[in-house]
Structures are given as structure tokens and as C-alpha cells.
Design an enzyme around this catalytic site. Sequence first.
Site, short mmCIF file in Angstrom:
data_model
loop_
_atom_site.label_atom_id
_atom_site.label_comp_id
_atom_site.label_asym_id
_atom_site.label_seq_id
_atom_site.Cartn_x
_atom_site.Cartn_y
_atom_site.Cartn_z
N ASN A 48 22.73 -34.52 10.75
CA ASN A 48 23.70 -34.86 9.71
C ASN A 48 25.02 -35.29 10.35
O ASN A 48 25.47 -34.67 11.31
CB ASN A 48 23.94 -33.65 8.80
CG ASN A 48 22.69 -33.29 7.99
OD1 ASN A 48 22.02 -34.19 7.48
ND2 ASN A 48 22.38 -32.01 7.88
N HIS B 65 24.02 -31.67 16.58
CA HIS B 65 22.77 -30.89 16.57
C HIS B 65 21.68 -31.67 15.88
O HIS B 65 21.93 -32.44 14.95
CB HIS B 65 22.96 -29.52 15.91
CG HIS B 65 23.59 -29.55 14.55
ND1 HIS B 65 24.93 -29.75 14.36
CD2 HIS B 65 23.06 -29.42 13.31
CE1 HIS B 65 25.20 -29.73 13.06
NE2 HIS B 65 24.07 -29.54 12.40
P1 AMP Z 1 24.49 -29.02 9.32
O1 AMP Z 1 24.62 -28.70 7.85
O2 AMP Z 1 23.62 -30.18 9.64
O3 AMP Z 1 25.85 -29.08 10.00
O4 AMP Z 1 23.70 -27.79 9.94
C1 AMP Z 1 24.27 -26.60 10.34
C2 AMP Z 1 23.16 -25.60 10.39
O5 AMP Z 1 23.61 -24.48 11.14
C3 AMP Z 1 22.72 -25.06 9.01
O6 AMP Z 1 21.34 -25.35 8.81
C4 AMP Z 1 22.98 -23.55 9.12
O7 AMP Z 1 22.01 -22.77 8.48
C5 AMP Z 1 22.98 -23.34 10.62
N1 AMP Z 1 23.74 -22.19 11.10
C6 AMP Z 1 24.99 -21.82 10.74
N2 AMP Z 1 25.38 -20.72 11.42
C7 AMP Z 1 24.33 -20.38 12.22
C8 AMP Z 1 24.09 -19.32 13.16
N3 AMP Z 1 25.02 -18.39 13.43
N4 AMP Z 1 22.89 -19.28 13.78
C9 AMP Z 1 21.94 -20.21 13.53
N5 AMP Z 1 22.11 -21.23 12.67
C10 AMP Z 1 23.28 -21.31 12.02
#
Ligand code: AMP
Length: 113
Positions: free
Chosen positions: A86, A99
Site C-alpha cells: 500500500n 512493506h
Molecule cells: P499497511 O496498512 O499496508 O500500512 O499495513 C500495516 C500492517 O501492519 C497492518 O496489516 C497491521 O495489521 C500491521 N501491524 C501493525 N502493527 C503491527 C505489529 N506490531 N506487528 C505486526 N504487524 C503489525
Amino acid sequence: MSDCLFCKIIDGEIPSTKVYEDEFVFAFRDINPQMPTHILVVPKEHIASVAELDSDNSVYAAKCLEAVAKIAKQEGLENGYRVVSNVGEDAGQTVHHLHFHILGGAKMADKMS
Ligand code: AMP
Ligand code: ZN
């Protein structure tokens, strides 16, 4: 970056469920999985998103995608999977450290949005 969640996960300051690590890449399970397998693959360099990639740092993107291929095999995603990154507000990016989501383990909808 000192206030970046994923930099803190890479440094071990915030715990995560690691699935893969090498010199360039760290990968861990998403805390809020959207599919049976949901893994985040991140570069060990703070790059905000795909929009910040250029010829100086694109090796990190290449290494992330090489890691995606390895992890997918490791996780047994032989039926396929989706790789998503994203970028920005319209796409709902919430963590501003590049990511790649690996999503798999079940049949997905045909639509991508
Ligand atoms: P995005 O919305 O593409 O920026 O994705 C961010 C992702 O990070 C989401 O799917 C969240 O569930 C994930 N996320 C947020 N905090 C953590 C964490 N502490 N450990 C693992 N995943 C996380
Ligand atoms: Zn970061």
C-alpha cells in the site's frame, strides 16, 4: 527512524513473530491477519513506501521480493498468494516504512479493490 514501528520491530525493541531475516530484509507475521497466512516483508533500511524507491535504494525492493519467493515456499503457499504494497492515503497505508504483504492460504476474491 527512531519513531518508526517497523524500525523498532527490526531492532527488536518491539516483539514480533519473525519468519525470515537476512542482511537486507526482515519478515514477520501481521498482528491482524487478513488471510490464514499474512506476513509482512520489510527492508532493513527506512524507506517510506514504493513511492520513495529510486536507483540508489531499489536493491532493498529486489531483496524484499526475493525474500517473498523464499518465504512463500517455506510457508507452503504452492496454490498461490498475493503480494501487496500500500502506498499513501488512498491505498490506506498506515505504517510509513516500505512493506510487502504476503497474503495466502485460501482462495481470494477476484477483485483487488
Ligand atoms: P499497511 O496498512 O499496508 O500500512 O499495513 C500495516 C500492517 O501492519 C497492518 O496489516 C497491521 O495489521 C500491521 N501491524 C501493525 N502493527 C503491527 C505489529 N506490531 N506487528 C505486526 N504487524 C503489525
Ligand atoms: Zn522505519
